[in-house]
Design a protein around this motif. Structure first.
Motif, PDB file in Angstrom:
ATOM      1  N   PHE A 177       0.827  -1.209   0.000  1.00  0.00           N
ATOM      2  CA  PHE A 177       0.000   0.000   0.000  1.00  0.00           C
ATOM      3  C   PHE A 177       0.857   1.252   0.000  1.00  0.00           C
ATOM      4  N   ASP A 178       0.495   2.173  -0.881  1.00  0.00           N
ATOM      5  CA  ASP A 178       1.141   3.485  -0.964  1.00  0.00           C
ATOM      6  C   ASP A 178       0.044   4.541  -0.895  1.00  0.00           C
ATOM      7  N   THR A 179       0.256   5.583  -0.120  1.00  0.00           N
ATOM      8  CA  THR A 179      -0.800   6.582   0.088  1.00  0.00           C
ATOM      9  C   THR A 179      -1.194   7.308  -1.190  1.00  0.00           C
ATOM     10  N   SER A 180      -0.301   7.368  -2.177  1.00  0.00           N
ATOM     11  CA  SER A 180      -0.630   8.066  -3.421  1.00  0.00           C
ATOM     12  C   SER A 180      -1.122   7.120  -4.512  1.00  0.00           C
ATOM     13  N   SER A 181      -0.441   5.976  -4.703  1.00  0.00           N
ATOM     14  CA  SER A 181      -0.831   5.046  -5.769  1.00  0.00           C
ATOM     15  C   SER A 181      -1.870   4.028  -5.314  1.00  0.00           C
ATOM     16  N   GLY A 182      -2.010   3.842  -4.013  1.00  0.00           N
ATOM     17  CA  GLY A 182      -3.016   2.935  -3.492  1.00  0.00           C
ATOM     18  C   GLY A 182      -2.492   1.530  -3.259  1.00  0.00           C
ATOM     19  N   LEU A 183      -3.367   0.541  -3.372  1.00  0.00           N
ATOM     20  CA  LEU A 183      -3.040  -0.853  -3.071  1.00  0.00           C
ATOM     21  C   LEU A 183      -2.621  -1.595  -4.335  1.00  0.00           C
ATOM     22  N   ASP A 184      -1.474  -2.255  -4.262  1.00  0.00           N
ATOM     23  CA  ASP A 184      -0.969  -3.066  -5.364  1.00  0.00           C
ATOM     24  C   ASP A 184      -1.201  -4.534  -4.999  1.00  0.00           C
ATOM     25  N   LEU A 185      -2.140  -5.192  -5.671  1.00  0.00           N
ATOM     26  CA  LEU A 185      -2.494  -6.573  -5.348  1.00  0.00           C
ATOM     27  C   LEU A 185      -1.370  -7.553  -5.675  1.00  0.00           C
ATOM     28  N   GLN A 228     -10.172  -8.643  -0.575  1.00  0.00           N
ATOM     29  CA  GLN A 228     -10.148  -7.305   0.027  1.00  0.00           C
ATOM     30  C   GLN A 228      -9.401  -6.338  -0.884  1.00  0.00           C
ATOM     31  N   VAL A 229     -10.027  -5.203  -1.183  1.00  0.00           N
ATOM     32  CA  VAL A 229      -9.380  -4.175  -1.989  1.00  0.00           C
ATOM     33  C   VAL A 229      -9.542  -2.817  -1.312  1.00  0.00           C
ATOM     34  N   TYR A 230      -8.971  -1.812  -1.944  1.00  0.00           N
ATOM     35  CA  TYR A 230      -9.010  -0.448  -1.422  1.00  0.00           C
ATOM     36  C   TYR A 230      -9.567   0.454  -2.514  1.00  0.00           C
ATOM     37  N   GLU A 231     -10.111   1.586  -2.114  1.00  0.00           N
ATOM     38  CA  GLU A 231     -10.728   2.494  -3.079  1.00  0.00           C
ATOM     39  C   GLU A 231      -9.743   2.931  -4.165  1.00  0.00           C
ATOM     40  N   ILE A 232      -8.485   3.125  -3.788  1.00  0.00           N
ATOM     41  CA  ILE A 232      -7.440   3.483  -4.749  1.00  0.00           C
ATOM     42  C   ILE A 232      -6.568   2.259  -4.972  1.00  0.00           C
ATOM     43  N   LEU A 233      -6.471   1.802  -6.237  1.00  0.00           N
ATOM     44  CA  LEU A 233      -5.746   0.590  -6.582  1.00  0.00           C
ATOM     45  C   LEU A 233      -4.761   0.842  -7.714  1.00  0.00           C
ATOM     46  N   VAL A 234      -3.704   0.044  -7.772  1.00  0.00           N
ATOM     47  CA  VAL A 234      -2.824   0.042  -8.934  1.00  0.00           C
ATOM     48  C   VAL A 234      -3.570  -0.713 -10.031  1.00  0.00           C
ATOM     49  N   PRO A 235      -3.975  -0.042 -11.114  1.00  0.00           N
ATOM     50  CA  PRO A 235      -4.854  -0.661 -12.115  1.00  0.00           C
ATOM     51  C   PRO A 235      -4.357  -1.980 -12.680  1.00  0.00           C
ATOM     52  N   ALA A 236      -3.074  -2.067 -13.000  1.00  0.00           N
ATOM     53  CA  ALA A 236      -2.544  -3.283 -13.626  1.00  0.00           C
ATOM     54  C   ALA A 236      -2.717  -4.497 -12.726  1.00  0.00           C
ATOM     55  N   SER A 237      -2.572  -4.300 -11.432  1.00  0.00           N
ATOM     56  CA  SER A 237      -2.709  -5.430 -10.503  1.00  0.00           C
ATOM     57  C   SER A 237      -4.143  -5.921 -10.456  1.00  0.00           C
ATOM     58  N   MET A 238      -5.101  -5.021 -10.589  1.00  0.00           N
ATOM     59  CA  MET A 238      -6.511  -5.410 -10.608  1.00  0.00           C
ATOM     60  C   MET A 238      -6.842  -6.177 -11.892  1.00  0.00           C
ATOM     61  N   VAL A 239      -6.329  -5.702 -13.022  1.00  0.00           N
ATOM     62  CA  VAL A 239      -6.578  -6.360 -14.313  1.00  0.00           C
ATOM     63  C   VAL A 239      -6.057  -7.790 -14.287  1.00  0.00           C
ATOM     64  N   GLU A 240      -4.874  -7.980 -13.730  1.00  0.00           N
ATOM     65  CA  GLU A 240      -4.262  -9.305 -13.691  1.00  0.00           C
ATOM     66  C   GLU A 240      -5.103 -10.280 -12.877  1.00  0.00           C
ATOM     67  N   TRP A 245     -16.275 -14.332 -14.113  1.00  0.00           N
ATOM     68  CA  TRP A 245     -17.089 -13.140 -13.848  1.00  0.00           C
ATOM     69  C   TRP A 245     -16.505 -12.438 -12.644  1.00  0.00           C
ATOM     70  N   SER A 246     -16.554 -11.104 -12.640  1.00  0.00           N
ATOM     71  CA  SER A 246     -16.066 -10.365 -11.471  1.00  0.00           C
ATOM     72  C   SER A 246     -16.724  -8.998 -11.396  1.00  0.00           C
ATOM     73  N   THR A 247     -16.731  -8.457 -10.198  1.00  0.00           N
ATOM     74  CA  THR A 247     -17.229  -7.108  -9.971  1.00  0.00           C
ATOM     75  C   THR A 247     -16.549  -6.549  -8.727  1.00  0.00           C
ATOM     76  N   VAL A 248     -16.562  -5.240  -8.590  1.00  0.00           N
ATOM     77  CA  VAL A 248     -15.932  -4.576  -7.447  1.00  0.00           C
ATOM     78  C   VAL A 248     -16.986  -3.785  -6.686  1.00  0.00           C
ATOM     79  N   ARG A 249     -16.961  -3.892  -5.378  1.00  0.00           N
ATOM     80  CA  ARG A 249     -17.844  -3.113  -4.515  1.00  0.00           C
ATOM     81  C   ARG A 249     -16.977  -2.296  -3.539  1.00  0.00           C
TER      82      ARG A 249
END
Length: 225
Positions: A141-149, A177-189, A196-200
Motif C-alpha cells: 500500500f502506498d498513500t498516493s498510488s493505493g493498493l498493489d495486489l 479485500q481491496v481499497y478504493e485506490i488501486l494500482v490498475p494493472a494489478s486489478m486487471v491481472e 465473472w467479477s465485480t468490485v464493490r
C-alpha cells in the motif's frame, strides 16, 4: 459511530465484547474488519452466492482469519454454511480461539498457514467454496498510488492461482479485500483469472480511504447480477 465504539466486532461494541472476556492485540484492532464493513461484505457475498446453480451447500474459508470477524459476518449472512479460518500467527490465533470460546461463536479456527490450511480443505461435490482473501498488505500500500495486489504478502495472484488449481472441479467464489485506490494493472491481472467479477467499494470513511471487495467466480457466472 462514537470513537469509543470504533473497534466493534462480533456484532458488539468494544465494552460489550471486552466484558465477555474477548481480547485483541493492538495490531489486530488496527487491521481487523470492523462490524460495519463486515456486515456490508456479508450481505453482498450472500446475494451473489444465492445465484450459484446446483449448490448442495456452502463452505466459507478465511485463509488469513485474524480476529475472524469477517468470517463471523459471512457465516451470519449465509445460514447453514460451514466455515473455517486459518491463522499462522500463534499469538493472534490464541486470542482469537479464546474469543470464539468466550463468546460461544460457531466458528472453527486452526493454527495453520494459508497453503497448508487450503491444502487440507475438503469440498463436497456440488458445494460452493467461498474464500475471503485478505493477506497482510506489507509494503503493497502506498498513500498516493493505493493498493498493489501484486505486492501483498503473499501476492493475491498466487493465492487465486492456487485455489483455481486445487479446486478446479468446484464452483468457486473469491472475495478479495481491496481499497478504493488501486494500482490498475494489478486489478486487471487478478480479474483475468475469473469467469465473472465485480468490485464493490463501501463508503464508510472519507473519500479515497474506503475499503471494498473484488468478487470473482470460477465455473459459473451470476449473469443476473
Amino acid at each position: 459511530m462514537a470513537i469509543t465504539d470504533y473497534v466493534s466486532i462480533y456484532g458488539m461494541r468494544p465494552s460489550d465484547w471486552h466484558a465477555k472476556g474477548a481480547r485483541v492485540l493492538g495490531r489486530t484492532a488496527v487491521e481487523c474488519t470492523r462490524d460495519g464493513l463486515g456486515d456490508a461484505v456479508g450481505k453482498d457475498v450472500a446475494a451473489i452466492a444465492a445465484t450459484c446453480p446446483a449448490t448442495s451447500g456452502m463452505l466459507v474459508v478465511d485463509p488469513f482469519a485474524g480476529s475472524a470477524n469477517t468470517l463471523y459476518w459471512l457465516l451470519r449472512h449465509l445460514p447453514g454454511a460451514r466455515g473455517v479460518g486459518f491463522e499462522s500467527d500463534l499469538k493472534v490465533f490464541g486470542l482469537t480461539r479464546q474469543n470464539i470460546a468466550a463468546l460461544g461463536l460457531p466458528i472453527d479456527i486452526l493454527h495453520r498457514d494459508y497453503l497448508s490450511g487450503l491444502s487440507g480443505v475438503s469440498v463436497a461435490p456440488g458445494e460452493l467454496l467461498i474464500t475471503f482473501i485478505a493477506p497482510p498488505w506489507g509494503n503493497a500500500f502506498d498513500t498516493s498510488s493505493g493498493l498493489d495486489l501484486q505486492r501483498t504478502k503473499p501476492p493475491i495472484i498466487d493465492i487465486v492461482d492456487f485455489l483455481l488449481r486445487r479446486f478446479s472441479r468446484n464452483h468457486l467464489l473469491c472475495v478479495i479485500q481491496v481499497y478504493e485506490i488501486l494500482v490498475p494493472a494489478s486489478m486487471v491481472e487478478v480479474r483475468a483469472r475469473f469467469d465473472w467479477s465485480t468490485v464493490r467499494i463501501y463508503e464508510l470513511n472519507a473519500r479515497g480511504q474506503n475499503h471494498g471487495i473484488l468478487l470473482g467466480t470460477k465455473g459459473w457466472a451470476p449473469a443476473s447480477k
